[in-house]
Motif scaffolding. Structure first.
Motif, PDB file in Angstrom:
ATOM      1  N   SER A 136      21.750 -22.180  62.363  1.00 26.60           N
ATOM      2  CA  SER A 136      22.269 -21.712  61.080  1.00 26.60           C
ATOM      3  C   SER A 136      21.427 -20.573  60.526  1.00 26.60           C
ATOM      4  O   SER A 136      20.327 -20.289  61.023  1.00 26.60           O
ATOM      5  CB  SER A 136      22.269 -22.884  60.091  1.00 26.60           C
ATOM      6  N   ASP A 137      21.946 -19.925  59.491  1.00 24.62           N
ATOM      7  CA  ASP A 137      21.163 -18.975  58.704  1.00 24.62           C
ATOM      8  C   ASP A 137      20.429 -17.937  59.553  1.00 24.62           C
ATOM      9  O   ASP A 137      19.202 -17.853  59.557  1.00 24.62           O
ATOM     10  CB  ASP A 137      20.216 -19.748  57.771  1.00 24.62           C
ATOM     11  N   VAL A 138      21.242 -17.150  60.241  1.00 30.23           N
ATOM     12  CA  VAL A 138      20.736 -16.083  61.112  1.00 30.23           C
ATOM     13  C   VAL A 138      20.260 -14.900  60.269  1.00 30.23           C
ATOM     14  O   VAL A 138      19.239 -14.269  60.567  1.00 30.23           O
ATOM     15  CB  VAL A 138      21.848 -15.645  62.087  1.00 30.23           C
ATOM     16  N   HIS A 139      21.021 -14.607  59.200  1.00 38.98           N
ATOM     17  CA  HIS A 139      20.626 -13.601  58.219  1.00 38.98           C
ATOM     18  C   HIS A 139      20.243 -12.253  58.807  1.00 38.98           C
ATOM     19  O   HIS A 139      19.195 -11.685  58.457  1.00 38.98           O
ATOM     20  CB  HIS A 139      19.506 -14.152  57.326  1.00 38.98           C
ATOM     21  N   GLY A 140      21.079 -11.759  59.699  1.00 39.69           N
ATOM     22  CA  GLY A 140      20.895 -10.387  60.186  1.00 39.69           C
ATOM     23  C   GLY A 140      19.621 -10.158  60.971  1.00 39.69           C
ATOM     24  O   GLY A 140      19.179  -9.024  61.126  1.00 39.69           O
ATOM     25  N   GLY A 178      26.731 -20.751  59.750  1.00 35.32           N
ATOM     26  CA  GLY A 178      26.953 -19.734  58.734  1.00 35.32           C
ATOM     27  C   GLY A 178      25.737 -18.978  58.257  1.00 35.32           C
ATOM     28  O   GLY A 178      24.617 -19.206  58.717  1.00 35.32           O
ATOM     29  N   ASP A 179      25.974 -18.046  57.313  1.00 35.92           N
ATOM     30  CA  ASP A 179      25.000 -17.038  56.893  1.00 35.92           C
ATOM     31  C   ASP A 179      24.541 -16.220  58.102  1.00 35.92           C
ATOM     32  O   ASP A 179      23.361 -16.186  58.451  1.00 35.92           O
ATOM     33  CB  ASP A 179      23.814 -17.660  56.138  1.00 35.92           C
ATOM     34  N   LEU A 180      25.514 -15.567  58.712  1.00 35.71           N
ATOM     35  CA  LEU A 180      25.209 -14.654  59.820  1.00 35.71           C
ATOM     36  C   LEU A 180      24.502 -13.413  59.291  1.00 35.71           C
ATOM     37  O   LEU A 180      23.705 -12.797  59.983  1.00 35.71           O
ATOM     38  CB  LEU A 180      26.511 -14.234  60.531  1.00 35.71           C
ATOM     39  N   ASN A 218      27.417 -18.925  52.379  1.00 41.48           N
ATOM     40  CA  ASN A 218      27.598 -18.239  51.097  1.00 41.48           C
ATOM     41  C   ASN A 218      27.336 -16.734  51.198  1.00 41.48           C
ATOM     42  O   ASN A 218      28.000 -15.940  50.532  1.00 41.48           O
ATOM     43  CB  ASN A 218      26.718 -18.875  50.008  1.00 41.48           C
ATOM     44  N   HIS A 219      26.403 -16.322  52.069  1.00 38.78           N
ATOM     45  CA  HIS A 219      26.168 -14.887  52.225  1.00 38.78           C
ATOM     46  C   HIS A 219      27.341 -14.200  52.929  1.00 38.78           C
ATOM     47  O   HIS A 219      27.678 -13.054  52.608  1.00 38.78           O
ATOM     48  CB  HIS A 219      24.864 -14.630  52.992  1.00 38.78           C
ATOM     49  N   ASP A 220      27.969 -14.914  53.887  1.00 39.47           N
ATOM     50  CA  ASP A 220      29.164 -14.367  54.540  1.00 39.47           C
ATOM     51  C   ASP A 220      30.299 -14.241  53.516  1.00 39.47           C
ATOM     52  O   ASP A 220      31.042 -13.264  53.512  1.00 39.47           O
ATOM     53  CB  ASP A 220      29.615 -15.275  55.698  1.00 39.47           C
ATOM     54  N   VAL A 230      28.864 -28.170  58.332  1.00 39.69           N
ATOM     55  CA  VAL A 230      29.179 -27.364  57.151  1.00 39.69           C
ATOM     56  C   VAL A 230      27.915 -26.588  56.761  1.00 39.69           C
ATOM     57  O   VAL A 230      26.806 -27.019  57.061  1.00 39.69           O
ATOM     58  CB  VAL A 230      29.666 -28.301  56.009  1.00 39.69           C
ATOM     59  N   HIS A 231      28.088 -25.453  56.082  1.00 30.77           N
ATOM     60  CA  HIS A 231      26.904 -24.663  55.720  1.00 30.77           C
ATOM     61  C   HIS A 231      26.040 -25.387  54.685  1.00 30.77           C
ATOM     62  O   HIS A 231      24.830 -25.512  54.844  1.00 30.77           O
ATOM     63  CB  HIS A 231      27.312 -23.294  55.181  1.00 30.77           C
ATOM     64  N   GLY A 232      26.665 -25.833  53.591  1.00 26.86           N
ATOM     65  CA  GLY A 232      25.900 -26.457  52.504  1.00 26.86           C
ATOM     66  C   GLY A 232      26.139 -27.950  52.452  1.00 26.86           C
ATOM     67  O   GLY A 232      25.379 -28.735  52.988  1.00 26.86           O
ATOM     68  N   GLY A 288      22.997 -26.537  56.945  1.00 28.62           N
ATOM     69  CA  GLY A 288      21.918 -25.536  56.919  1.00 28.62           C
ATOM     70  C   GLY A 288      21.599 -25.210  55.476  1.00 28.62           C
ATOM     71  O   GLY A 288      21.345 -26.096  54.674  1.00 28.62           O
ATOM     72  N   HIS A 289      21.622 -23.897  55.129  1.00 28.15           N
ATOM     73  CA  HIS A 289      21.605 -23.414  53.757  1.00 28.15           C
ATOM     74  C   HIS A 289      20.227 -23.422  53.092  1.00 28.15           C
ATOM     75  O   HIS A 289      19.862 -22.464  52.434  1.00 28.15           O
ATOM     76  CB  HIS A 289      22.605 -24.218  52.925  1.00 28.15           C
ATOM     77  N   SER A 290      19.442 -24.509  53.256  1.00 28.57           N
ATOM     78  CA  SER A 290      18.137 -24.547  52.585  1.00 28.57           C
ATOM     79  C   SER A 290      17.049 -23.884  53.429  1.00 28.57           C
ATOM     80  O   SER A 290      15.959 -23.610  52.944  1.00 28.57           O
ATOM     81  CB  SER A 290      17.726 -25.998  52.307  1.00 28.57           C
ATOM     82  N   HIS A 291      17.321 -23.622  54.686  1.00 34.29           N
ATOM     83  CA  HIS A 291      16.346 -23.036  55.625  1.00 34.29           C
ATOM     84  C   HIS A 291      15.160 -23.977  55.834  1.00 34.29           C
ATOM     85  O   HIS A 291      14.071 -23.532  56.176  1.00 34.29           O
ATOM     86  CB  HIS A 291      15.833 -21.672  55.134  1.00 34.29           C
ATOM     87  N   PHE A 292      15.382 -25.250  55.596  1.00 30.20           N
ATOM     88  CA  PHE A 292      14.289 -26.230  55.682  1.00 30.20           C
ATOM     89  C   PHE A 292      14.747 -27.401  56.562  1.00 30.20           C
ATOM     90  O   PHE A 292      15.512 -28.260  56.129  1.00 30.20           O
ATOM     91  CB  PHE A 292      13.943 -26.725  54.269  1.00 30.20           C
TER      92      PHE A 292
END
Ligand code: ZN
Length: 243
Positions: free
Chosen positions: A9-13, A38-40, A65-67, A117-119, A151-155
């Protein structure tokens, strides 16, 4: 035969981190299915490359959410200043194809073994976090599945429900028959648990085994791309410390 999954999850570019993770997954044979939570895009300097790479990798993808914000489905009102500045930049980078791909992503993925799910599953389109016992109980109440991935929390962490609720950060868990878990798979491109290495999870549904994997990658290279793009320098600095 029940499948083995690689879930991230949370690849963030962050293409450096994504490539390292995909390579690591490749090395582990017998992964039948990849799922991206999600959050690619957002924060990182290579959103277009990340979207393309994930499309090539043929994984199941749910939207973050960023997507959502990148394609205009969510207002930047919900973003802090850093995230919002990066998102305005990200929107300019994305072409028609990447935007259409992100725009078409579902909120939830589900199969016979799990739900992802993302969140959280509670109003998934509002992207709430699963941080507390209360959040975890509310999520458990929305599904019958034993295995839920978020994912979402990055933790990275795991909520286990076996009559009582426990939170663990063990990297290898065998979930007893009858118990249920919510697994936060951490973040590929922007870990926030103090460990800068990229993070993902292997789920062996046959053996009810959940394993969190960390992958070292060239963090300096990812940070340099952020600085060169003119994005806020704080986004580069946080990668180096994993916060
Ligand atoms: Zn994120």
């Amino acid at each position: 035969m029940m499948p083995r999954y690689a879930i991230f999850s949370d690849v963030h570019g962050n293409i450096d981190a994504l490539d390292a993770v995909l390579e690591d997954i490749e090395k582990k044979d017998a992964v039948d299915k990849m799922i991206c939570l999600g959050d690619l895009v957002g924060y990182g300097a290579r959103p277009v490359e990340c979207v393309r790479r994930i499309r090539q990798a043929k994984c199941e993808v749910v939207v973050g959410n960023h997507d959502y914000a990148a394609v205009g489905k969510m207002s930047l009102y919900f973003f802090n200043e850093l995230a919002s500045e990066a998102m305005l930049w990200t929107r300019e980078q994305l072409g028609k194809e990447e935007t259409a791909f992100l725009d078409a992503l579902p909120l939830v993925y589900e199969d016979e073994n799990m739900v992802a799910v993302h969140g959280t599953l509670v109003e998934p389109e509002s992207f709430g976090y699963v941080l507390s016992d209360v959040d975890a109980v509310r999520l458990f109440a929305t599904t019958e599945k034993d295995f839920c991935f978020t994912g979402h929390s990055h933790f990275p962490c795991v909520f286990i429900y076996d009559g009582g609720l426990h939170l663990t950060r063990d990297s290898r868990i065998v979930v007893p028959e009858g118990a249920r878990v919510i697994v936060n798979v951490g973040s590929v491109g922007q870990p926030r648990d103090g460990d800068p290495r990229a993070c993902y999870v292997i789920f062996d549904s046959d053996n009810r085994l959940v394993e969190t994997v960390r992958v070292a990658y060239d963090v300096e290279a990812a940070a340099a791309k952020i600085r060169e793009a003119g994005l806020p320098p704080a986004l580069a600095e946080r990668l180096l410390v994993g916060m």
